[in-house]
Design an enzyme around this catalytic site. Structure first.
Site, PDB file in Angstrom:
ATOM      1  N   GLY A   1       0.913  -1.231  -0.088  1.00  0.00           N
ATOM      2  CA  GLY A   1       0.003   0.034  -0.054  1.00  0.00           C
ATOM      3  C   GLY A   1       0.891   1.273  -0.066  1.00  0.00           C
ATOM      4  O   GLY A   1       1.947   1.243  -0.424  1.00  0.00           O
TER       5      GLY A   1
ATOM      6  N   CYS B   1       1.365   4.879  16.400  1.00  0.00           N
ATOM      7  CA  CYS B   1       2.611   4.055  16.973  1.00  0.00           C
ATOM      8  C   CYS B   1       3.729   3.278  16.085  1.00  0.00           C
ATOM      9  O   CYS B   1       4.822   3.696  16.529  1.00  0.00           O
ATOM     10  CB  CYS B   1       1.595   2.680  17.555  1.00  0.00           C
ATOM     11  SG  CYS B   1       0.554   2.995  18.632  1.00  0.00           S
TER      12      CYS B   1
END
Ligand SMILES: NC(=O)c1ccc[n+]([C@@H]2O[C@H](COP(=O)([O-])OP(=O)(O)OC[C@H]3O[C@@H](n4cnc5c(N)ncnc54)[C@H](O)[C@@H]3O)[C@@H](O)[C@H]2O)c1
Length: 460
Positions: A262, A269
């Site tokens: 992607g 995080c």
């Protein structure tokens, strides 16, 4: 049990609400008065599926309360969870000022109350190795005795935003880092109802527990990044990353999760935790080369789609309108921290584009960051009105099966750049789109049907 949660953000709110759902009495503390006031009235400050039902039930049954007073939680509770921010400092290492500042406040409250009882201070924030010892030192410096007045536990959180309630209620494992048998016993008692199907509560030393959290996030970020690099090579050699994912995912040593190529990882995080682990290693004179590469590749991957759009239009987007679907860093959340969509939008704006964007939940959180630099649309199709191209940044369910005929009718030209590989090539060809995705062969104009679209079927 009586549990205090200090910091009522994504982690603290889910943690506190789920502990209350299991029958504990929970006091949640936050410095944000508006947030606390809203929560008291049952208003969620974040979008997290399933959380609202638990919030309302536990407020109603008086097991869950919200306050701005740390003293309320410290006097009432035996376990004090720190779910505070640990943002990256200037050098990339985790900023511990929230965690250590609140610890000092807890120490002051305990020392000024002669009737105060034994407390377990639990680090749920993601914190560097050695933080449990630093927290204990702050408490000892104020005259408190370890093992008698308090113990410190590391209890990292592994929930995923978007499915956080399910993750918390049914954790694959619970990690408890402590050298105190007394504290371990209390933690086991608290978590046992969550692991009734046999998932383990692993008790280990504090340092290993703290390291486990960083190792997990760094590994997952590396796995995504590896697939993104495979995808980039696929594009060069004419292979299809979807086939590679299926082909390697069946190998049980690799596993089939987290293999989707992607536009790079984002969120609050992975980027900061990879950076912090790299810093920890370098503070110990260790050059953790993979992590630096992960960060570099991810930076490039997050702007790649925007660069492709700009190149497609000959190097400038001046006079062009770009429709963007998806602003959150992943689906089912309104969280836009480090969202690839924002990086892409900034680059598109720099390139001269007008941007019309839609996201089912992350419009307000985006507005706080990008202000009025883009147009916010009320639904996916209105974002397409008069746009020259559609760019897909987040894989919300509703983007997976759209009305392609309607999309064609709204766009000035049938052009899609898909950062989440949502559609099949055949479908794009059938509906006459020029289509670029990640690590898969493009569908170019010469291949697309020039004739009128006749069907709605055949989607991916
Ligand atoms: N978000 C996630 O998916 C996730 C998952 C696992 C671990 N973590 C870790 O958990 C920690 C918290 O993350 P988050 O996403 O919940 O952060 P967040 O920013 O959503 O929430 C932090 C909350 O703490 C409050 N706060 C700040 N100072 C305070 C103080 N002195 N007293 C009381 N409250 C205070 C803030 O107002 C905010 O509501 C971080 O270390 C993060 O790395 C996050």
């Amino acid at each position: 049990m009586k549990v205090g949660i200090i910091g009522t953000g994504y982690v603290g709110l889910v943690t506190g609400t789920c502990f209350a759902e299991m029958g504990n009495e929970v006091v949640c503390v936050d410095v944000d008065e508006d947030k606390v006031e809203g929560l008291r009235n049952g208003k969620l400050p974040i979008f997290e599926p399933g959380l609202e039902v638990y919030l309302h039930r536990n407020l109603r049954e008086d097991r869950l309360s919200f306050t701005t007073s740390l003293a309320d939680a410290v006097s009432a509770c035996d376990l004090l969870f720190l779910a505070l921010p640990t943002p990256p400092g200037a050098d990339g290492s985790a900023d511990l000022s929230f965690v250590l500042g609140v610890t000092k406040d807890i120490a002051d409250l305990l020392t000024s109350d002669p009737a105060s009882s034994y407390k377990v201070v639990v680090n749920k924030s993601t914190v560097p190795v050695g933080t449990a010892e630093r927290v204990a030192r702050v408490l000892v410096a104020e005259g408190l005795k370890a093992g008698e007045d308090f113990d410190v536990v590391s209890n990292p959180e592994f929930l995923r935003e978007g499915v956080a309630v399910d993750d918390f209620m049914k954790p694959e494992r619970v990690i408890v880092g402590t050298s105190s048998e007394r504290a371990a016993k209390l933690m086991r008692r608290l978590y046992e109802p969550f692991v009734r199907q046999g998932n383990p509560i692993l008790v280990m030393d504090e340092r290993s527990s703290e390291m486990t959290k960083y190792a997990a996030n760094a590994f997952l970020a590396t796995k995504i990044t590896f697939m993104n690099e495979i995808a980039n090579v696929c594009e060069l050699v004419g292979a299809n990353v979807d086939e590679i994912r299926r082909g390697i995912g069946l190998d049980s040593r690799i596993g089939n999760k987290f293999l989707y190529a992607g536009i790079g990882f984002g969120g609050s995080c992975f980027p900061k935790d990879v950076q912090a682990l790299e810093r920890t290693a370098s503070e110990h004179s260790y050059d953790f080369q993979i992590l630096q590469a992960v960060l570099d590749v991810n930076d490039k991957q997050r702007s790649k789609l925007a660069e492709q759009v700009i190149a497609h239009f000959g190097g400038s987007l001046s006079g062009k309108t770009v429709a963007v679907w998806g602003l959150a860093f992943k689906p089912n959340t309104d969280d836009v921290r480090e969202a690839p969509a924002h990086i892409i939008i900034r680059r598109l704006l720099e390139g001269g584009a007008v941007v019309r964007a839609f996201d089912p939940e992350a419009i307000e959180t985006t507005r706080r960051v990008l202000g009025d630099t883009i147009t916010y649309c009320t639904d996916d199709y209105s974002a397409l009105e008069g746009a020259d191209v559609l760019v897909i940044c987040t894989e919300w369910h509703e983007f997976r099966r759209p009305d392609f005929k309607r999309i064609r009718g709204l766009l000035r030209q049938p052009l899609i750049f898909d950062g989440r590989n949502l559609y099949a090539e055949e479908t794009m060809r059938e509906y006459g789109f020029e289509y670029y995705s990640i690590g898969r062969p493009p569908v170019r104009p010469s291949e697309t049907a020039k004739t009128e679209v006749t069907t709605h079927n055949g989607m991916s």
